[in-house]
Design a protein around this motif. Structure first.
Motif, short mmCIF file in Angstrom:
data_model
loop_
_atom_site.label_atom_id
_atom_site.label_comp_id
_atom_site.label_asym_id
_atom_site.label_seq_id
_atom_site.Cartn_x
_atom_site.Cartn_y
_atom_site.Cartn_z
N ARG A 57 -0.78 -4.09 -8.23
CA ARG A 57 -1.45 -3.64 -6.79
C ARG A 57 -0.95 -2.11 -6.59
N MET A 58 -1.64 -1.39 -6.09
CA MET A 58 -1.21 0.14 -5.97
C MET A 58 -0.45 0.07 -4.44
N LEU A 59 -0.01 1.12 -4.00
CA LEU A 59 0.87 1.55 -2.99
C LEU A 59 -0.18 1.51 -1.96
N ASP A 60 0.27 0.59 -0.75
CA ASP A 60 -0.43 0.42 0.35
C ASP A 60 0.19 0.91 1.49
N ASN A 61 -0.30 0.58 2.71
CA ASN A 61 0.30 1.17 3.95
C ASN A 61 1.40 0.30 4.48
N CYS A 62 2.66 0.70 4.14
CA CYS A 62 3.80 -0.26 4.44
C CYS A 62 3.76 -0.68 5.88
N ARG A 63 3.34 0.28 6.95
CA ARG A 63 3.30 -0.27 8.28
C ARG A 63 2.50 -1.59 8.53
N ARG A 64 1.60 -1.75 7.41
CA ARG A 64 0.69 -2.94 7.51
C ARG A 64 1.10 -4.17 6.67
N CYS A 65 1.70 -3.72 5.52
CA CYS A 65 1.92 -4.81 4.45
C CYS A 65 3.40 -5.18 4.37
N ARG A 66 4.32 -4.39 4.83
CA ARG A 66 5.71 -4.99 4.89
C ARG A 66 6.03 -6.28 5.61
N ARG A 67 6.70 -7.11 5.15
CA ARG A 67 6.75 -8.38 5.82
C ARG A 67 7.44 -8.15 7.14
N ILE A 68 6.86 -8.83 8.45
CA ILE A 68 7.67 -8.60 9.63
C ILE A 68 9.02 -9.36 9.69
N ASP A 69 9.11 -10.65 9.05
CA ASP A 69 10.22 -11.11 9.17
C ASP A 69 11.54 -10.72 8.47
N ASP A 70 11.52 -9.90 7.19
CA ASP A 70 12.54 -9.64 6.49
C ASP A 70 12.38 -8.09 6.11
N GLY A 71 11.31 -7.43 6.23
CA GLY A 71 11.09 -6.38 6.03
C GLY A 71 10.74 -5.93 4.68
N ASN A 72 10.63 -6.82 3.70
CA ASN A 72 10.47 -6.78 2.52
C ASN A 72 8.97 -6.42 1.98
N CYS A 73 8.38 -5.76 0.71
CA CYS A 73 7.17 -5.46 0.37
C CYS A 73 6.28 -6.91 0.10
N SER A 74 5.21 -7.15 0.76
CA SER A 74 4.58 -8.26 0.65
C SER A 74 3.24 -8.46 -0.81
N LEU A 75 3.16 -7.06 -1.27
CA LEU A 75 2.18 -7.20 -2.47
C LEU A 75 2.56 -7.90 -3.60
N ASP A 76 1.50 -8.80 -3.89
CA ASP A 76 1.81 -9.95 -4.55
C ASP A 76 1.55 -9.87 -6.25
N ASP A 77 2.52 -8.86 -6.77
CA ASP A 77 2.64 -8.64 -8.18
C ASP A 77 4.13 -8.92 -8.61
N ARG A 78 4.39 -8.58 -9.64
CA ARG A 78 5.95 -8.55 -10.15
C ARG A 78 6.37 -7.13 -10.18
N TYR A 79 5.89 -6.14 -9.38
CA TYR A 79 6.45 -4.91 -9.30
C TYR A 79 8.18 -4.96 -8.88
N GLU A 80 8.37 -5.78 -7.95
CA GLU A 80 9.79 -5.75 -7.48
C GLU A 80 10.65 -6.53 -8.61
N GLU A 81 10.14 -7.30 -9.36
CA GLU A 81 10.91 -7.75 -10.62
C GLU A 81 11.06 -6.88 -11.75
N LEU A 82 10.15 -5.86 -11.82
CA LEU A 82 10.39 -4.81 -12.76
C LEU A 82 11.32 -3.85 -12.37
N LEU A 83 11.39 -3.62 -11.02
CA LEU A 83 12.08 -2.36 -10.40
C LEU A 83 13.61 -3.10 -10.41
#
Length: 226
Positions: free
Chosen positions: A58-84
């Protein structure tokens, strides 16, 4: 992680991450990546090799739209966070292997840097962890390029220089090899395969300097020359 070979008393083992950005596992940039892996292992370092197409979808999206409301984490559904978080932050040095795509880095690799914003911005709950963890690394770049024209790679090299500067990292070296057909990079008379292996070996021992007018420094580049 790979088992670390025997090291000499003067060597300090480091965690080295090699990132392959080409989806072609038998491509020329992978030949350079494997050579860098060999060099790092020979120097006694712990080495890991990852392929971006297994992590980044997934490419960078609009964080104001796709950041989770409950915890503020990224909601893009791939393994980027694991890589980072699990691979990049824990590495002492990172070597990026890439083919040249239209005089720049491949889209997946650019996305790796674009999406850092999601984790370093003030709205990220992991800001401190990522900002502290991404800085201070040694960086190497391996480029497979069809053209021998020097200007072909200057743009992407400049981009890596600025990325390293911004992230407080040391860009140790850039190796460029010329090839098109799969595997033919071994035919390049400048021997980029050997240079990639050498980069893996000396990633943590190469002295990187970037002086300013007020930098306190010796009159000698190499102290043993005294």
């Amino acid at each position: 992680m790979q088992t670390r070979p025997h090291t000499t008393p003067h060597e300090t083992p480091h965690n080295t991450l090699v990132v392959s950005s080409s989806p072609r596992e038998d491509g020329n940039s992978h030949v350079l990546a494997r050579a860098a892996l060999e060099g790092a292992r020979a120097a006694g370092h712990d080495v890991e090799h990852v392929f971006l197409d297994e992590y980044v979808q997934r490419m960078l999206d609009n964080c104001r739209r796709c950041r989770r409301i409950d915890d503020g984490n990224c909601s893009l559904d791939d393994r980027y966070e694991e890589l980072l978080i699990d691979h990049m932050l824990s590495a002492d040095g990172i070597i990026f292997a890439m083919p040249l795509y239209f005089y720049g880095m491949p889209g997946r690799l650019k996305t790796v840097f674009d999406r850092l914003f999601c984790y370093t911005s003030n709205g990220s709950p992991r800001q401190d962890e990522v900002v502290d963890g991404i800085m201070g690394k040694k960086i190497g770049v391996l480029i497979s390029c069809e053209e021998s024209y020097l200007g072909a790679t200057q743009g992407v090299i400049a981009q890596f220089q600025e990325l390293a500067r911004y992230l407080h990292q040391d860009l140790v070296d850039v190796v460029v090899g010329n090839a098109n057909s799969r595997g033919e990079i071994v035919c390049d008379p400048s021997d980029p395969v050997a240079r990639a292996r050498d980069l893996g070996t000396r990633l943590f021992t190469t002295r990187v300097t970037d002086y300013r007018l007020d930098t306190v420094r010796s009159s000698r580049v190499w102290e043993q020359s005294a």
